[in-house]
Design a protein around this motif. Structure first.
Motif, PDB file in Angstrom:
ATOM      1  N   THR A 154       8.286   5.986   8.045  1.00  0.00           N
ATOM      2  CA  THR A 154       7.575   5.175   9.046  1.00  0.00           C
ATOM      3  C   THR A 154       6.291   5.878   9.491  1.00  0.00           C
ATOM      4  OG1 THR A 154       8.992   6.092  10.789  1.00  0.00           O
ATOM      5  CG2 THR A 154       9.590   3.916   9.902  1.00  0.00           C
ATOM      6  N   ASP A 155       6.278   7.213   9.470  1.00  0.00           N
ATOM      7  CA  ASP A 155       5.033   7.926   9.782  1.00  0.00           C
ATOM      8  C   ASP A 155       3.961   7.584   8.751  1.00  0.00           C
ATOM      9  OD1 ASP A 155       6.080   9.160  12.039  1.00  0.00           O
ATOM     10  OD2 ASP A 155       6.605  11.009  10.973  1.00  0.00           O
ATOM     11  N   ASP A 156       4.348   7.532   7.467  1.00  0.00           N
ATOM     12  CA  ASP A 156       3.404   7.138   6.412  1.00  0.00           C
ATOM     13  C   ASP A 156       2.881   5.725   6.665  1.00  0.00           C
ATOM     14  OD1 ASP A 156       3.864   9.533   4.962  1.00  0.00           O
ATOM     15  OD2 ASP A 156       5.503   8.607   3.819  1.00  0.00           O
ATOM     16  N   LEU A 157       3.789   4.836   7.045  1.00  0.00           N
ATOM     17  CA  LEU A 157       3.409   3.448   7.295  1.00  0.00           C
ATOM     18  C   LEU A 157       2.434   3.358   8.476  1.00  0.00           C
ATOM     19  CD1 LEU A 157       4.056   0.710   6.028  1.00  0.00           C
ATOM     20  CD2 LEU A 157       5.938   0.485   7.642  1.00  0.00           C
ATOM     21  N   GLU A 191      -5.332   3.498   8.986  1.00  0.00           N
ATOM     22  CA  GLU A 191      -6.382   3.382   7.973  1.00  0.00           C
ATOM     23  C   GLU A 191      -6.892   1.941   7.882  1.00  0.00           C
ATOM     24  OE1 GLU A 191      -6.821   3.968   3.143  1.00  0.00           O
ATOM     25  OE2 GLU A 191      -5.073   4.814   4.152  1.00  0.00           O
ATOM     26  N   VAL A 192      -5.977   0.985   7.865  1.00  0.00           N
ATOM     27  CA  VAL A 192      -6.353  -0.429   7.819  1.00  0.00           C
ATOM     28  C   VAL A 192      -7.168  -0.785   9.056  1.00  0.00           C
ATOM     29  CG1 VAL A 192      -5.419  -2.791   7.945  1.00  0.00           C
ATOM     30  CG2 VAL A 192      -4.443  -1.143   6.330  1.00  0.00           C
ATOM     31  N   SER A 193      -6.724  -0.322  10.213  1.00  0.00           N
ATOM     32  CA  SER A 193      -7.441  -0.596  11.467  1.00  0.00           C
ATOM     33  C   SER A 193      -8.831   0.035  11.461  1.00  0.00           C
ATOM     34  CB  SER A 193      -6.649  -0.067  12.664  1.00  0.00           C
ATOM     35  OG  SER A 193      -5.429  -0.770  12.789  1.00  0.00           O
ATOM     36  N   GLU A 194      -8.930   1.249  10.940  1.00  0.00           N
ATOM     37  CA  GLU A 194     -10.237   1.912  10.875  1.00  0.00           C
ATOM     38  C   GLU A 194     -11.217   1.163   9.983  1.00  0.00           C
ATOM     39  OE1 GLU A 194      -9.258   5.894   9.655  1.00  0.00           O
ATOM     40  OE2 GLU A 194      -8.403   6.389  11.625  1.00  0.00           O
ATOM     41  N   LYS A 195     -10.687   0.416   9.017  1.00  0.00           N
ATOM     42  CA  LYS A 195     -11.539  -0.400   8.137  1.00  0.00           C
ATOM     43  C   LYS A 195     -11.909  -1.734   8.801  1.00  0.00           C
ATOM     44  CE  LYS A 195     -11.321   2.470   4.681  1.00  0.00           C
ATOM     45  NZ  LYS A 195     -12.424   3.323   4.351  1.00  0.00           N
ATOM     46  N   GLY A 196     -11.352  -1.981  10.000  1.00  0.00           N
ATOM     47  CA  GLY A 196     -11.702  -3.178  10.750  1.00  0.00           C
ATOM     48  C   GLY A 196     -10.732  -4.333  10.616  1.00  0.00           C
ATOM     49  N   ILE A 213       0.847  -1.192   0.000  1.00  0.00           N
ATOM     50  CA  ILE A 213       0.000   0.000   0.000  1.00  0.00           C
ATOM     51  C   ILE A 213       0.886   1.246   0.000  1.00  0.00           C
ATOM     52  CG2 ILE A 213      -1.711   1.327   1.290  1.00  0.00           C
ATOM     53  CD1 ILE A 213      -2.796  -1.393   2.349  1.00  0.00           C
ATOM     54  N   ALA A 214       1.888   1.265   0.869  1.00  0.00           N
ATOM     55  CA  ALA A 214       2.805   2.410   0.940  1.00  0.00           C
ATOM     56  C   ALA A 214       3.530   2.604  -0.392  1.00  0.00           C
ATOM     57  CB  ALA A 214       3.802   2.213   2.076  1.00  0.00           C
ATOM     58  N   HIS A 215       4.066   1.522  -0.934  1.00  0.00           N
ATOM     59  CA  HIS A 215       4.804   1.592  -2.196  1.00  0.00           C
ATOM     60  C   HIS A 215       3.928   2.133  -3.314  1.00  0.00           C
ATOM     61  CE1 HIS A 215       6.064  -0.791  -5.934  1.00  0.00           C
ATOM     62  NE2 HIS A 215       6.782   0.297  -5.901  1.00  0.00           N
ATOM     63  N   ASN A 216       2.725   1.611  -3.445  1.00  0.00           N
ATOM     64  CA  ASN A 216       1.846   2.031  -4.537  1.00  0.00           C
ATOM     65  C   ASN A 216       1.338   3.456  -4.383  1.00  0.00           C
ATOM     66  OD1 ASN A 216       1.543  -0.197  -6.524  1.00  0.00           O
ATOM     67  ND2 ASN A 216       1.127  -1.326  -4.643  1.00  0.00           N
ATOM     68  N   ARG A 217       1.399   3.990  -3.185  1.00  0.00           N
ATOM     69  CA  ARG A 217       1.028   5.398  -2.960  1.00  0.00           C
ATOM     70  C   ARG A 217       2.245   6.314  -2.984  1.00  0.00           C
ATOM     71  NH1 ARG A 217      -3.285   4.866   2.042  1.00  0.00           N
ATOM     72  NH2 ARG A 217      -4.922   3.810   0.862  1.00  0.00           N
TER      73      ARG A 217
END
Length: 138
Positions: free
Chosen positions: A73-76, A82-87, A64-68
């Protein structure tokens, strides 16, 4: 820009792979994704926990980081939120010896092997595999 299934097929075929689009109804062995599962890499490595019915993609959160084009590490950590917010539960893996560079996707990105695909997004991130793993755990 929206990436369509046809776009993915075109890219894979352009690299010499065979690729087709199939309907879910044609795949009787699909396992449903559960909202509390691990978002994890799909390198075929066995796992030692039972909560593996989350989404799968080569490289997991690193992809996800690479494709964006995100490289810190802050980006990660933002991606993990974001992943956690999606459950889902963000995760990364190493190899059996505890070496975090054991993830093939991570190793290719960290050593600049994606730079030929996109000089900006493919450039290595600013962190080591161990620092990336620590950021995901945080």
């Amino acid at each position: 820009m929206t990436l369509t299934p046809e776009d993915v097929v075109g890219v894979l075929q352009g690299r010499g792979w065979e690729a087709t689009i199939v309907k879910q109804s044609e795949c009787s062995d699909l396992v449903p994704v559960e909202s509390s599962g691990y978002l994890k890499c799909v390198d075929g490595r066995g796992v030692d926990h039972t909560n593996t019915r989350g989404p799968k993609m080569l490289g997991g959160v690193y992809a996800i980081a690479h494709n964006r084009g995100l490289k810190t590490t802050d980006d990660l950590q933002d991606i993990c939120r974001e992943v956690s917010e999606k459950g889902y539960i963000p995760s990364v893996h190493g190899d059996g010896d505890g070496n975090m560079l054991g993830c093939g996707y991570c190793k290719l990105w960290l050593t600049g092997k994606f730079a030929d695909l996109d000089p900006v997004k493919g450039a290595p991130p600013t962190y080591s595999a161990d620092d990336g793993a620590a950021a995901v755990k945080a």
